[in-house]
Write an enzyme that holds these catalytic residues in place. Structure first.
Site, PDB file in Angstrom:
ATOM      1  N   HIS A 294      -3.437  -3.608 -11.849  1.00 54.96           N
ATOM      2  CA  HIS A 294      -3.511  -4.072 -10.465  1.00 54.96           C
ATOM      3  C   HIS A 294      -4.938  -3.959  -9.924  1.00 54.96           C
ATOM      4  CE1 HIS A 294       1.069  -3.624  -9.531  1.00 54.96           C
ATOM      5  NE2 HIS A 294       0.826  -4.315 -10.637  1.00 54.96           N
ATOM      6  N   GLU A 296      -6.057  -2.638  -7.198  1.00 52.29           N
ATOM      7  CA  GLU A 296      -6.380  -1.294  -6.720  1.00 52.29           C
ATOM      8  C   GLU A 296      -6.721  -0.367  -7.885  1.00 52.29           C
ATOM      9  OE1 GLU A 296      -2.831  -2.759  -4.194  1.00 52.29           O
ATOM     10  OE2 GLU A 296      -3.716  -3.129  -6.169  1.00 52.29           O
ATOM     11  N   CYS A 321       1.370  -1.700  -4.051  1.00 51.06           N
ATOM     12  CA  CYS A 321       2.720  -1.389  -4.494  1.00 51.06           C
ATOM     13  C   CYS A 321       2.906   0.124  -4.538  1.00 51.06           C
ATOM     14  CB  CYS A 321       2.987  -2.009  -5.862  1.00 51.06           C
ATOM     15  SG  CYS A 321       2.054  -1.221  -7.211  1.00 51.06           S
ATOM     16  N   CYS A 324       0.655   1.925  -7.202  1.00 53.86           N
ATOM     17  CA  CYS A 324      -0.747   2.061  -6.799  1.00 53.86           C
ATOM     18  C   CYS A 324      -0.901   3.048  -5.653  1.00 53.86           C
ATOM     19  CB  CYS A 324      -1.318   0.706  -6.407  1.00 53.86           C
ATOM     20  SG  CYS A 324      -1.633  -0.391  -7.796  1.00 53.86           S
TER      21      CYS A 324
END
Length: 378
Positions: A294, A296, A321, A324
């Site tokens: 992801h 992040e 999410c 994360c």
């Protein structure tokens, strides 16, 4: 602040300018010799309610003593009286060149000014030199603009124009290779679609837009970092969703950026590298089998624990999410700012609340094409 308003014939550009004068304290500035056209001289309001201005001659030499004594003839053959000629010369806030107008505003840039006299891209290029200038365009469907013109012509007792004639005139106004304004209009930062049927309705919708918002001239820090996150997202190779992220230090210095996609050495997700994403599973389904990192996570990995200090802020164009969010809490980030929601927003918010991480959504002032009838979308 200087706002320039341009647009097609009967789009409503003069009415938008008048709205800024009446409701936001702007002063209208004029160029002494704009190139006259149907779009400048006819009704520009939503409901043909503006007052027609006398057409200004295109040749500055016509402002001679002889023309004052005898009157002048405009480009379309209309004869102006000597009184009108004098009025044109004496009109307040009128300037001979765009450079003179710009110099006037530069010395008073904290005040608010508006002009509809932007006849060419060359004039626009003069105005865009300054950081306090904003170009705004106004447009409307062709049939609506034609009906506005017909209504204006009827009120003024002028000859009406068939739809075919109006289309031809509008096409020339916009697309003539030498004098068309389509290229100029395309450079507008804010493009208003004005389908309002009345002046009151138009003013009400404009009131929701907050046109003079200074973030449109110089982006706020939130706007700036969110734009960087959105730019990073364009590097994403994930088949499911483009996401970009920017990690910012306490002194507003960018620590790292990230976007989602497969790790180094693996095929890009867009080339079949992640079976889970390419199978089209819905949000939150099969995350344990996803090979994409992801945005992040990439930003945190790029920064490393040692570079993340108290007060760091993570900007992400999509709310993180749950997976994360726990990593964000672990490295000590103080605040998360996001633009768009995700399917796990409630769970993520709960994790941040317990960990003492501030979470907030940032929605920038709408730019680009703005449909005034659908302000709830912005």
């Amino acid at each position: 602040m200087l706002i320039g308003v341009c647009g097609g014939i009967c789009s409503g550009k003069k009415t938008v300018a008048q709205y800024l004068v009446e409701h936001h304290g702007f002063k209208h500035l004029y160029l002494q010799s704009p190139h006259p056209s149907l779009g400048d001289s006819d009704s520009e309001s939503a409901a043909s309610e503006t007052t027609k201005q006398p057409e200004t001659p295109s040749d500055p030499q016509l402002f001679s003593s002889a023309s004052i004594s005898t009157g002048i003839t405009t480009k379309n053959g209309t004869k102006l009286s000597s009184e009108t000629t004098l009025a044109l010369r004496a009109q307040p806030n009128t300037f001979s060149t765009p450079e003179e107008l710009l110099d006037f505003v530069t010395k008073r840039w904290r005040s608010r000014f508006v002009t509809t006299d932007i006849p060419t891209e060359a004039v626009l290029d003069v105005f865009v030199r300054r950081p306090f200038f904003l170009l705004l365009s106004v447009d409307a469907p062709l049939t609506i603009r034609w009906h506005r013109y017909q209504e204006r012509a009827m009120q003024a007792g002028s000859p009406e124009m068939s739809l075919e004639e109006f289309v031809a005139t509008s096409d020339t106004h916009l697309y003539d290779p030498h004098t068309g304004l389509s290229q100029l209009i395309s450079r507008a930062a804010v493009r208003l679609l004005n389908t309002s049927a009345s002046l009151a309705h138009l003013y009400a919708t404009l009131g929701k837009l907050d046109i003079p918002n200074p973030d449109r001239l110089r982006p706020s820090w939130d706007n700036y970092f969110m734009a960087l996150a959105s730019l990073a997202a364009h590097r994403s190779n994930c088949m499911k969703r483009r996401v970009g992220c920017v990690l910012v230090g306490k002194e507003r210095r960018v620590i790292s950026t990230g976007y989602n996609g497969t790790p180094r050495g693996l095929r890009n997700c867009a080339e079949g590298g992640c079976p889970r994403c390419n199978e089209g599973n819905s949000s939150g389904v099969g995350l344990s089998t996803c090979l994409c990192i992801h945005a992040e996570e990439n930003a945190l990995l790029e920064a490393g624990r040692d570079r993340i200090r108290e007060g760091s802020v993570l900007y992400c164009d999509t709310c993180p999410c749950l997976t994360c969010s726990i990593k964000i809490c672990q490295v000590g980030i103080s605040e998360v700012v996001y633009a768009h929601g995700y399917s796990m927003d409630r769970e993520t918010a709960q994790v941040f609340r317990e960990a003492g991480v501030r979470l907030r959504q940032f929605i920038p002032p709408p730019n680009g094409l703005v449909h005034l009838e659908k302000m709830e979308l912005y």
